[in-house]
Design an enzyme around this catalytic site. Structure first.
Site, mmCIF file in Angstrom:
data_model
loop_
_atom_site.group_PDB
_atom_site.id
_atom_site.type_symbol
_atom_site.label_atom_id
_atom_site.label_comp_id
_atom_site.label_asym_id
_atom_site.label_seq_id
_atom_site.Cartn_x
_atom_site.Cartn_y
_atom_site.Cartn_z
ATOM 1 N N TYR A 151 -9.296 -33.272 -52.452
ATOM 2 C CA TYR A 151 -10.565 -32.707 -52.907
ATOM 3 C C TYR A 151 -11.590 -32.822 -51.794
ATOM 4 O O TYR A 151 -11.727 -33.884 -51.170
ATOM 5 C CB TYR A 151 -11.060 -33.463 -54.142
ATOM 6 N N ASP A 239 -11.619 -35.856 -44.021
ATOM 7 C CA ASP A 239 -12.618 -35.997 -45.072
ATOM 8 C C ASP A 239 -12.624 -37.459 -45.490
ATOM 9 O O ASP A 239 -11.786 -37.910 -46.264
ATOM 10 C CB ASP A 239 -12.281 -35.083 -46.248
ATOM 11 N N LYS A 267 -20.668 -40.692 -50.239
ATOM 12 C CA LYS A 267 -20.505 -41.850 -51.114
ATOM 13 C C LYS A 267 -21.059 -43.152 -50.520
ATOM 14 O O LYS A 267 -22.268 -43.366 -50.609
ATOM 15 C CB LYS A 267 -19.044 -41.939 -51.550
HETATM 16 C C1 LIG Z 1 -16.410 -37.020 -53.758
HETATM 17 C C2 LIG Z 1 -15.720 -36.296 -52.654
HETATM 18 C C3 LIG Z 1 -16.267 -35.150 -52.066
HETATM 19 C C4 LIG Z 1 -17.493 -34.469 -52.612
HETATM 20 O O1 LIG Z 1 -18.621 -35.263 -52.533
HETATM 21 P P1 LIG Z 1 -19.870 -34.962 -53.522
HETATM 22 O O2 LIG Z 1 -20.940 -35.888 -53.048
HETATM 23 O O3 LIG Z 1 -19.383 -35.233 -54.903
HETATM 24 O O4 LIG Z 1 -20.228 -33.530 -53.328
HETATM 25 C C5 LIG Z 1 -15.646 -34.608 -50.953
HETATM 26 N N1 LIG Z 1 -14.522 -35.165 -50.468
HETATM 27 C C6 LIG Z 1 -13.950 -36.250 -51.002
HETATM 28 C C7 LIG Z 1 -12.724 -36.834 -50.389
HETATM 29 C C8 LIG Z 1 -14.519 -36.839 -52.139
HETATM 30 O O5 LIG Z 1 -13.922 -37.899 -52.720
#
Ligand SMILES: *Cc1c(COP(=O)(O)O)cnc(C)c1O
Length: 432
Positions: A151, A239, A267
């Site tokens: 994701y 990511d 995060k």
């Molecule tokens: C949570 C997440 C996102 C998106 O971040 P948001 O602040 O919710 O937009 C992107 N990549 C990874 C791996 C994530 O866990």
């Protein structure tokens, strides 16, 4: 665990959920929170401290959701709250640069080998979306390869076969995303190095997949991606929105010793406020406006409260605390595995450093198809509700990780494990 006298609002979870559903899709502002995949009524949080959240009915939970990652110090950590408070007194947004943005960029760059410049944004989605634009702009190529079950937020081009909320909502794709938006997106199975040719701008990967449950990279997978990207002149994008500054002081880059071309963060670096970041070498970041032709901007980017919270959080995350965090996660994961084994429940509890997952199956999944099959048997739903009933809040869906924090003491973990032992008996009965 119920003490209704703690509640100041007089509201109930069911009452707020009913009112919320009338005015917000699913009663929530992010789909997984709706409890759709586990059923029942979401708890509406009134306050949180350390490892605990309390709902509006005064019920206390040990929290493993922890906002899906930002709460690495525990809820309402005093240094973070104090930093936000004092920042707020000096104004909340200016539209002009501030010292803390420079400090934040310096701090992130100091921790990650190869990272030389940073652009702060306001979410992980925005970071991934912008990093993709940068990679395309810098290479002059269009194609992006991503992995099923990874994701990267909800930007159109990266939403194809996403994990987490997309997976748990049972959506194969997403309405409203035109075919043209994903025409240049190739979705490959995780843990297999795909064919990468000279049309590929970027290969985006979660270095540890944490949005389809927890699925570690197979030995050699990240190294293989690095080599294949180099051979094709494609960029490798890590990511690290979850792994960044959680897996290790220098994130997954340090943990695995593989250096991508482009990074995304989020995060943890926001300390609980809305923050994301993307970065790369000075040369690659030279493509970003105003230096180059890749446009990207934000009214609240580098927000004074967010940088205050982020810097206060990172200041606590010294190299030595990662051993503590990992020991906590190991105590939790090992204890869960023992409890399931003793109850005769088929379960695996994968762990990478401080990241923990759980699958009710015999063999740890290595890709989305296996994770999806393991998630589909209903055992997680039983586990979730049995834990919630005993005052332990897990993510309301089988595709999320557990996020033990530095506030989760051994006593809290042991209390959790007592609840796991009880839940395991129920799972053994209901899912023989
Ligand atoms: C949570 C997440 C996102 C998106 O971040 P948001 O602040 O919710 O937009 C992107 N990549 C990874 C791996 C994530 O866990």
């Amino acid at each position: 665990m119920t003490d209704a006298s703690n509640s100041s609002s007089g509201s109930t979870n069911a009452g707020l959920f009913a009112r919320g559903q009338a005015v917000m899709p699913g009663g929530v502002n992010s789909p997984v929170r709706s409890f759709r995949s586990v059923g029942g009524t979401p708890y509406f949080v009134e306050r949180a401290l350390g490892p605990h959240v309390w709902d509006v009915e005064g019920r206390q939970y040990i929290d493993y959701v922890m906002s899906y990652g930002p709460g690495i110090l525990g809820h309402a950590a005093p240094p973070v709250i104090e930093a936000i408070r004092s920042a707020a007194l000096a104004g909340t947004t200016f539209g002009a640069p501030t010292e803390r943005e420079v400090l934040m960029a310096e701090e992130l760059i100091a921790r990650v080998d190869g990272l030389e410049m940073i652009r702060l944004v306001s979410s992980g989605t925005e970071a991934a979306m912008s990093a993709l634009r940068l990679a395309r702009g810098a290479t002059g190529r269009d194609k992006v390869i991503k992995f099923a079950g990874n994701y990267h937020g909800h930007a159109d081009a990266l939403l194809a076969a996403g994990g987490s909320g997309v997976a748990s909502q049972g959506l194969s794709g997403c309405d409203g995303v035109p075919d043209g938006s994903v025409a240049d997106t190739v979705v490959a199975p995780y843990n297999v190095v795909p064919e990468i040719d000279e049309t590929v701008a970027v290969v985006a990967v979660e270095p540890v997949a944490a949005n389809m449950g927890l699925v570690p990279p197979a030995p050699g997978f990240l190294e293989g991606l690095r080599a294949a990207c180099d051979a094709a002149g494609a960029m490798l994008l890590f990511d690290e929105v979850i792994t960044g500054f959680r897996l290790a002081h220098g994130g997954a880059t340090e943990w695995y010793g593989v250096t991508p071309d482009v990074w995304c963060f989020g995060k943890v670096i926001g300390g609980g406020l809305p923050v994301g970041a993307y970065g790369a070498s000075r040369e690659i970041m030279g493509h970003v406006a105003p230096l180059g032709g890749v446009y990207q901007a934000g009214t609240l980017s580098g927000n004074p409260l967010a940088t205050a919270a982020g810097l206060a959080t990172l200041a606590e995350l010294t190299p030595d605390v990662y051993a503590t965090l990992e020991a906590t996660a190991a105590r939790l994961a090992d204890g869960m595995a023992v409890a399931f084994a003793e109850a005769g429940v088929a379960a695996v509890v994968p762990r990478v450093g401080p990241l923990v997952g759980v699958f009710f199956t015999d063999a740890a999944p290595t890709n989305f198809d296996e994770a999806d099959a393991a998630a589909g048997n209903g055992a997680y739903t039983t586990f979730f509700h049995e834990m919630l009933r005993q005052g332990v809040a897990l993510a309301p869906g089988p595709y999320e990780a557990l996020f033990p924090s530095l506030a989760h003491t051994d006593a809290i973990i042991d209390q959790t494990l007592d609840a796991v032992a009880v839940a395991a008996q129920t799972i053994a009965t209901r899912h023989p």
